[in-house]
Design an enzyme around this catalytic site. Sequence first.
Site, PDB file in Angstrom:
ATOM      1  N   SER A  30       3.205  -2.230  10.264  1.00  0.00           N
ATOM      2  CA  SER A  30       4.659  -2.217  10.463  1.00  0.00           C
ATOM      3  C   SER A  30       5.318  -3.561  10.163  1.00  0.00           C
ATOM      4  O   SER A  30       6.317  -3.922  10.785  1.00  0.00           O
ATOM      5  CB  SER A  30       5.009  -1.742  11.881  1.00  0.00           C
ATOM      6  OG  SER A  30       4.552  -0.413  12.068  1.00  0.00           O
ATOM      7  N   GLY A  61       2.754  -1.147   4.212  1.00  0.00           N
ATOM      8  CA  GLY A  61       2.845   0.275   3.888  1.00  0.00           C
ATOM      9  C   GLY A  61       4.288   0.679   3.639  1.00  0.00           C
ATOM     10  O   GLY A  61       4.845   0.477   2.549  1.00  0.00           O
ATOM     11  N   GLY A  62       4.928   1.217   4.674  1.00  0.00           N
ATOM     12  CA  GLY A  62       6.284   1.777   4.550  1.00  0.00           C
ATOM     13  C   GLY A  62       7.275   0.883   3.823  1.00  0.00           C
ATOM     14  O   GLY A  62       7.998   1.351   2.924  1.00  0.00           O
ATOM     15  N   HIS A  72      -9.349   1.201   4.560  1.00  0.00           N
ATOM     16  CA  HIS A  72      -8.083   1.359   5.288  1.00  0.00           C
ATOM     17  C   HIS A  72      -8.324   2.274   6.494  1.00  0.00           C
ATOM     18  O   HIS A  72      -9.123   3.212   6.421  1.00  0.00           O
ATOM     19  CB  HIS A  72      -7.018   1.955   4.361  1.00  0.00           C
ATOM     20  CG  HIS A  72      -5.647   1.910   4.955  1.00  0.00           C
ATOM     21  ND1 HIS A  72      -5.217   2.861   5.861  1.00  0.00           N
ATOM     22  CD2 HIS A  72      -4.637   1.033   4.808  1.00  0.00           C
ATOM     23  CE1 HIS A  72      -3.980   2.556   6.236  1.00  0.00           C
ATOM     24  NE2 HIS A  72      -3.606   1.450   5.608  1.00  0.00           N
ATOM     25  N   GLU A 130      -5.554  -5.160  10.376  1.00  0.00           N
ATOM     26  CA  GLU A 130      -4.563  -4.106  10.596  1.00  0.00           C
ATOM     27  C   GLU A 130      -4.864  -3.373  11.901  1.00  0.00           C
ATOM     28  O   GLU A 130      -5.703  -2.450  11.933  1.00  0.00           O
ATOM     29  CB  GLU A 130      -4.608  -3.100   9.446  1.00  0.00           C
ATOM     30  CG  GLU A 130      -4.236  -3.707   8.110  1.00  0.00           C
ATOM     31  CD  GLU A 130      -3.561  -2.683   7.216  1.00  0.00           C
ATOM     32  OE1 GLU A 130      -2.447  -2.953   6.776  1.00  0.00           O
ATOM     33  OE2 GLU A 130      -4.128  -1.600   6.997  1.00  0.00           O
ATOM     34  N   GLY A 151       2.179   2.236  10.566  1.00  0.00           N
ATOM     35  CA  GLY A 151       3.096   3.360  10.396  1.00  0.00           C
ATOM     36  C   GLY A 151       3.763   3.799  11.689  1.00  0.00           C
ATOM     37  O   GLY A 151       4.359   4.868  11.756  1.00  0.00           O
ATOM     38  N   GLU A 177      -6.730   4.658   7.647  1.00  0.00           N
ATOM     39  CA  GLU A 177      -6.517   6.091   7.386  1.00  0.00           C
ATOM     40  C   GLU A 177      -7.756   6.692   6.722  1.00  0.00           C
ATOM     41  O   GLU A 177      -8.091   7.858   6.968  1.00  0.00           O
ATOM     42  CB  GLU A 177      -5.248   6.285   6.527  1.00  0.00           C
ATOM     43  CG  GLU A 177      -3.992   6.043   7.357  1.00  0.00           C
ATOM     44  CD  GLU A 177      -2.786   5.551   6.579  1.00  0.00           C
ATOM     45  OE1 GLU A 177      -2.769   5.642   5.350  1.00  0.00           O
ATOM     46  OE2 GLU A 177      -1.853   5.046   7.235  1.00  0.00           O
ATOM     47  N   ASN A 219       0.880  -1.172   0.000  1.00  0.00           N
ATOM     48  CA  ASN A 219       0.000   0.000   0.000  1.00  0.00           C
ATOM     49  C   ASN A 219       0.917   1.220   0.000  1.00  0.00           C
ATOM     50  O   ASN A 219       1.472   1.571   1.025  1.00  0.00           O
ATOM     51  CB  ASN A 219      -0.890  -0.015   1.247  1.00  0.00           C
ATOM     52  CG  ASN A 219      -1.693   1.272   1.380  1.00  0.00           C
ATOM     53  OD1 ASN A 219      -1.933   1.966   0.385  1.00  0.00           O
ATOM     54  ND2 ASN A 219      -2.115   1.590   2.593  1.00  0.00           N
ATOM     55  N   TRP A 220       1.039   1.809  -1.171  1.00  0.00           N
ATOM     56  CA  TRP A 220       1.993   2.929  -1.299  1.00  0.00           C
ATOM     57  C   TRP A 220       1.500   4.200  -0.629  1.00  0.00           C
ATOM     58  O   TRP A 220       2.253   5.170  -0.501  1.00  0.00           O
ATOM     59  CB  TRP A 220       2.263   3.202  -2.777  1.00  0.00           C
ATOM     60  CG  TRP A 220       3.213   2.245  -3.427  1.00  0.00           C
ATOM     61  CD1 TRP A 220       3.727   1.096  -2.900  1.00  0.00           C
ATOM     62  CD2 TRP A 220       3.777   2.365  -4.735  1.00  0.00           C
ATOM     63  NE1 TRP A 220       4.565   0.483  -3.807  1.00  0.00           N
ATOM     64  CE2 TRP A 220       4.611   1.254  -4.939  1.00  0.00           C
ATOM     65  CE3 TRP A 220       3.643   3.307  -5.764  1.00  0.00           C
ATOM     66  CZ2 TRP A 220       5.320   1.054  -6.128  1.00  0.00           C
ATOM     67  CZ3 TRP A 220       4.339   3.114  -6.950  1.00  0.00           C
ATOM     68  CH2 TRP A 220       5.181   1.998  -7.116  1.00  0.00           C
ATOM     69  N   LYS A 221       0.226   4.245  -0.262  1.00  0.00           N
ATOM     70  CA  LYS A 221      -0.379   5.465   0.296  1.00  0.00           C
ATOM     71  C   LYS A 221      -0.145   6.633  -0.672  1.00  0.00           C
ATOM     72  O   LYS A 221      -0.094   6.413  -1.882  1.00  0.00           O
ATOM     73  CB  LYS A 221       0.167   5.755   1.695  1.00  0.00           C
ATOM     74  CG  LYS A 221       0.155   4.517   2.587  1.00  0.00           C
ATOM     75  CD  LYS A 221       0.347   4.847   4.035  1.00  0.00           C
ATOM     76  CE  LYS A 221       0.601   3.570   4.813  1.00  0.00           C
ATOM     77  NZ  LYS A 221       0.217   3.667   6.210  1.00  0.00           N
TER      78      LYS A 221
HETATM   79  C1  PEP Z   1      -0.731   0.059   5.730  1.00  0.00           C
HETATM   80  O1  PEP Z   1      -0.652   1.153   5.196  1.00  0.00           O
HETATM   81  O2  PEP Z   1      -1.698  -0.681   5.499  1.00  0.00           O
HETATM   82  C2  PEP Z   1       0.325  -0.358   6.651  1.00  0.00           C
HETATM   83  C3  PEP Z   1       0.231  -1.527   7.227  1.00  0.00           C
HETATM   84  O3  PEP Z   1       1.356   0.534   6.845  1.00  0.00           O
HETATM   85  P1  PEP Z   1       2.771   0.221   7.570  1.00  0.00           P
HETATM   86  O4  PEP Z   1       3.249  -1.094   7.004  1.00  0.00           O
HETATM   87  O5  PEP Z   1       3.624   1.353   7.207  1.00  0.00           O
HETATM   88  O6  PEP Z   1       2.480   0.097   9.031  1.00  0.00           O
END
Ligand code: PEP
Length: 256
Positions: free
Chosen positions: A216, A237-238, A98, A170, A176, A100, A13-15
Amino acid sequence: MNKALRKAVIAGNWKMNNTRPETKALIESLKGKVANAGCDVVLCVPFTNLETAINAAKGSNIKIGAQNVHFAKSGAFTGEISADMLVEMGAEYVVVGHSERRQYFGETDETVNKRSIAAIEAGLTAIICVGEMLEDRENGITDELVAMQTKIALKGIEKDKLQKVIIAYEPVWAIGTGKTATAEQANEVCSVIRKTVAKLYDEAAADALTIQYGGSMNATNAAELLAQEDVDGGLIGGASLKADDFAVIVDAATKG
Ligand code: PEP
């Protein structure tokens, strides 16, 4: 059916990251690193990068998805994108609900359900996100809350459409933040989701469902998380913004 027979899916998930040239460069660099993946590899990119990503991924095993979809077919919804638009462009997946979107854009369990239905009916695979806030975990209501989110998200979705559904567990406190759920915590809640799906449909449907963990996940902790019985993949994500790290996670899912 056991874990080994379920489809493992690692989705990035590049956001709100990467321009089109950066998109092309990252996918070009990733292609060779994940070419022998034993799991499905998906990148969910910003709307503006979909075409670039789809072209860059052509001829590879990388599938492309979006990060949101509207529930209406078309109409007066300024700034929104329909499922048909995504399909026409060549997207195959979409992230729905998501945290966010839930936190910052007013997404509710009901709109997550409507968006999921629209996505599936158009032929997309919906990666439906559920998960508790830290306060919910501290209040001991994680299982009930995640079961409720799952039930509402799947309302009206027939059993034969479940092959187009992935649920991503999640925990909001882990997204994040660098704080990962322990492998046991991740497995426990993924198992609650599977039991909820078994009650809603049946054991076979639950056994076949891909359930991801996200929060994470990185190159260091992925192997332990992905080895859990009820964790069939990850929403990343990251770490999906770095080709080498993402490739290590894909490799862990292949072995996991
Ligand atoms: C996400 O954006 O779904 C996510 C899990 O982010 P991160 O891996 O950065 O925690």
